[in-house]
Design a protein around this motif. Sequence first.
Motif, short mmCIF file in Angstrom:
data_model
loop_
_atom_site.label_atom_id
_atom_site.label_comp_id
_atom_site.label_asym_id
_atom_site.label_seq_id
_atom_site.Cartn_x
_atom_site.Cartn_y
_atom_site.Cartn_z
N TYR A 111 32.87 33.87 83.92
CA TYR A 111 31.45 33.79 84.36
C TYR A 111 31.37 34.88 85.55
O TYR A 111 31.77 35.78 85.40
N SER A 128 41.87 46.62 88.06
CA SER A 128 40.45 46.92 86.87
C SER A 128 41.14 47.67 86.13
O SER A 128 42.04 48.97 86.15
N ILE A 129 40.82 47.52 84.84
CA ILE A 129 41.17 48.45 83.54
C ILE A 129 40.09 49.46 83.38
O ILE A 129 40.05 50.37 82.65
N GLY A 130 39.08 49.61 84.20
CA GLY A 130 37.94 50.64 84.22
C GLY A 130 36.65 50.26 84.82
O GLY A 130 36.50 48.89 85.00
N TYR A 132 33.64 49.24 84.46
CA TYR A 132 32.67 48.16 83.56
C TYR A 132 33.00 46.72 83.65
O TYR A 132 33.92 46.33 84.25
N LEU A 134 33.11 42.77 82.43
CA LEU A 134 33.47 42.05 81.26
C LEU A 134 33.16 40.77 81.61
O LEU A 134 33.01 40.40 82.75
C1 4GO Z 1 37.88 42.82 84.98
C2 4GO Z 1 37.34 41.49 85.15
C3 4GO Z 1 35.90 43.66 84.12
C4 4GO Z 1 37.32 43.51 84.64
C5 4GO Z 1 36.05 41.35 84.64
C6 4GO Z 1 37.88 45.08 84.47
N1 4GO Z 1 35.27 42.50 84.33
N2 4GO Z 1 37.11 45.95 84.63
N3 4GO Z 1 35.37 40.06 84.71
O1 4GO Z 1 38.92 45.37 84.54
C7 4GO Z 1 35.44 37.78 87.36
C8 4GO Z 1 34.76 37.08 86.51
C9 4GO Z 1 35.98 38.98 86.95
C10 4GO Z 1 34.73 37.89 85.26
C11 4GO Z 1 35.71 39.13 85.37
#
Ligand code: 4GO
Length: 239
Positions: A111, A128-130, A132, A134
């Motif tokens: 969420y 973070s994996i990038g 953006y 998620l």
């Molecule tokens: C990690 C978590 C992106 C990444 C996320 C990423 N979005 N780029 N969403 O590694 C807390 C709620 C973070 C949703 C999560």
Amino acid sequence: MKFDVLTLFPEMFDALNKSVIGKAIENELIQIDLINIRDFSKDKHKKVDDTPYGGGAGMVLKPDVVYDAYTSVYEKNAKVIYLSPQGKKLNQEKVIELSKYNHLILLCGHYEGIDQRVIDEIDCEEISIGDYVLTGGEIPAMVLIDSVSRYIEGVINSESVQEESFSDGLLEYPQYTRPEIFRGKEIPEILKSGHHENIEKWRRKEALKNTYLKKPELLEKANLSTEDIEYIKYLKKEN
Ligand code: 4GO
């Protein structure tokens, strides 16, 4: 290596019970324990989230619930990771560093995220994996588990890992298999020569060319010989 994953959606991790990672679990080279954050709700309705203070859209995971899930698996030698777009970007160097721990605890938000106080309270690294956003940290956690597990002894052919470390920070050279001619395209002649030394030299040049053309920024960190540098100078003149 033991991975403890704190998540609201443990079923998402079924994807890891396949292929190379599935085999690694079967062979007990890695262990993945899924901890359902919902099990730590004190509420009769199993509530885990609430609306954000200050207003705004979506729901925030409650700090007490996440904290109790965390303390259920915490031990002093564990490395705790919170998957978040705000984290440091995962790269191969980080993957290798993480592969040296015996115990990783991966915290997956969902969420709008997790109450900031629990992130500040627990000693965790944000990854973070990038760049953006998620819907949850589950897919990033799976990416991390897959990439780290490749460095655990026995998970993949150790020659593959060695070849990778030999190509130190460069992109891979191109691979070919049968048939010898595919839609009129032949394979590079050198690969049929059986001359291993020349093949290695050719592959090194192809890796350098690939890197120069596709991700030149990697050349700054790569381990380059004087011969490599000469070849890059040549590539710069040509392109
Ligand atoms: C990690 C978590 C992106 C990444 C996320 C990423 N979005 N780029 N969403 O590694 C807390 C709620 C973070 C949703 C999560």
